[in-house]
Design a protein around this motif. Sequence first.
Motif, PDB file in Angstrom:
ATOM      1  N   ARG A 124       0.815  -1.212   0.000  1.00 37.40           N
ATOM      2  CA  ARG A 124       0.000   0.000   0.000  1.00 37.40           C
ATOM      3  C   ARG A 124       0.851   1.267   0.000  1.00 37.40           C
ATOM      4  O   ARG A 124       0.404   2.340  -0.382  1.00 37.40           O
ATOM      5  CB  ARG A 124      -0.883  -0.026   1.249  1.00 37.40           C
ATOM      6  N   TYR A 127       1.445   1.278  -3.981  1.00 34.39           N
ATOM      7  CA  TYR A 127       0.330   1.084  -4.913  1.00 34.39           C
ATOM      8  C   TYR A 127      -1.019   1.353  -4.239  1.00 34.39           C
ATOM      9  O   TYR A 127      -1.138   1.226  -3.030  1.00 34.39           O
ATOM     10  CB  TYR A 127       0.309  -0.363  -5.427  1.00 34.39           C
ATOM     11  N   VAL A 128      -2.015   1.632  -5.060  1.00 34.37           N
ATOM     12  CA  VAL A 128      -3.398   1.542  -4.587  1.00 34.37           C
ATOM     13  C   VAL A 128      -3.723   0.056  -4.477  1.00 34.37           C
ATOM     14  O   VAL A 128      -3.524  -0.693  -5.442  1.00 34.37           O
ATOM     15  CB  VAL A 128      -4.367   2.231  -5.564  1.00 34.37           C
ATOM     16  N   VAL A 129      -4.182  -0.389  -3.312  1.00 33.98           N
ATOM     17  CA  VAL A 129      -4.524  -1.806  -3.138  1.00 33.98           C
ATOM     18  C   VAL A 129      -6.020  -1.929  -2.846  1.00 33.98           C
ATOM     19  O   VAL A 129      -6.552  -1.311  -1.926  1.00 33.98           O
ATOM     20  CB  VAL A 129      -3.686  -2.500  -2.034  1.00 33.98           C
ATOM     21  N   ASP A 152      -7.089   0.021   0.488  1.00 28.67           N
ATOM     22  CA  ASP A 152      -7.460   1.401   0.198  1.00 28.67           C
ATOM     23  C   ASP A 152      -8.933   1.512  -0.147  1.00 28.67           C
ATOM     24  O   ASP A 152      -9.555   2.554   0.079  1.00 28.67           O
ATOM     25  CB  ASP A 152      -6.623   1.934  -0.973  1.00 28.67           C
TER      26      ASP A 152
END
Lengths: 242, 242
Positions: A124, A127-129, A152
């Motif tokens: 996270r 990246y956007v998770v 997220d």
Amino acid sequence: MTEAEFDPGSVRALAFDVFGTTVDWRTGVAEQVAHLAARRGVELDGAGFADEWREMYLPSMGRVNGGERGWAYLDVLHRESLDELLERHGVGAAFDDADRAELVRAWHRLPAWDDAAAGLARLRGRYVVAALSNGGFALLTHLVKAAGLPFDCILSAELAQLYKPDPAPYLTAARLLDVAPGELLMVACHGWDLAGARGAGLRTAFVSRPLEKGPGGGADADVPADVAARDFTGLADLLGCP
Amino acid sequence: MTEAEFDPGSVRALAFDVFGTTVDWRTGVAEQVAHLAARRGVELDGAGFADEWREMYLPSMGRVNGGERGWAYLDVLHRESLDELLERHGVGAAFDDADRAELVRAWHRLPAWDDAAAGLARLRGRYVVAALSNGGFALLTHLVKAAGLPFDCILSAELAQLYKPDPAPYLTAARLLDVAPGELLMVACHGWDLAGARGAGLRTAFVSRPLEKGPGGGADADVPADVAARDFTGLADLLGCP
């Protein structure tokens, strides 16, 4: 199909399968089934029952994706499968409507694999998770909250009204995250899920969950994917997340 | 309309407006506008520009809700308003397409009000807490992540393809959270949002944000609602969240 070489730098968001990949459905469901059966004075092997229940999962969703029936929430499919299964075991009389509703809710509260929260927290950071499961939006929200998993956002096949491995849920996820399908990495422990994601143009990461179906239960192994990792922290290592 | 007495025990989930209620759009947009204007050698009052931009927000969404046009993402509406506003100020020539895209993205990264994270964390201990904004799903995911706000899930008008205060986004939120409209408490600092929520059958909480439109900027006050709080920690107090 010629695979383009995988470049982790091209990934902008990660979508995680939940049942099996992120949480241990078998242990969670088995314990809750065994617990309620004991209360009702019925002999049931919780783990075996969980396995049989899960085996009805893909066929039940296939009837929605195949157009045999309209959209039906996963809880509804779980309930229909449960009713059939209790009859098959000859114990239908022991479980009333409230009991059955409680058993369906067993799929709403399941333990995360040990590496899940720590791995997601690292991923996270870069990246956007997102969670992307066939479970409904509310089910996933409750499950993720109870398990303390740092996603997220929650995505669900419910938002596409079609189940994975149909392309619709994968493409809906990419659209809502505002990334191209090729910028979204689907993470799962099931070959059927990654094949669906690949067919929709996503990149794929296989995470092995050898105990998903119990010791010797035949969990998927050596699934074709852009990357393969032993667990979520291994995936964070592979993607260079501190 | 006769208001039923408000029972906090009947609430199962909370939906939070974002722009103004959770984050300080004016300060965030003003700073980013002023910064880019300085780089382009143009004189622009960032705060005044932000105010004018925001004033075009409700009318632009009204054209979608009124059927004058199909669904358009908030970024698209923001860009159209921006183009008009730059011309109005006679500075259109100073900002190219990339500059304008950057300004639209100013709405994707905004500072949270000081009480927001702490208040949400307390409320989250008892309730499902969701973001429910007219901002798009990806925009909100990025904004909430950057601001470190502990929402359980992201919801957006994009999922209903109609903007608040149309009933659709509120009812879509309740449906996805699997609660009755009357079990969902909408939290906002704007009368128009709470009126829309009430019209859709939700319960309402007014949180005052006296500085939303700057000192003396005419922020909403004394808005009719089931409960009123000074901020998110005050709301946590009122709802008995430790």
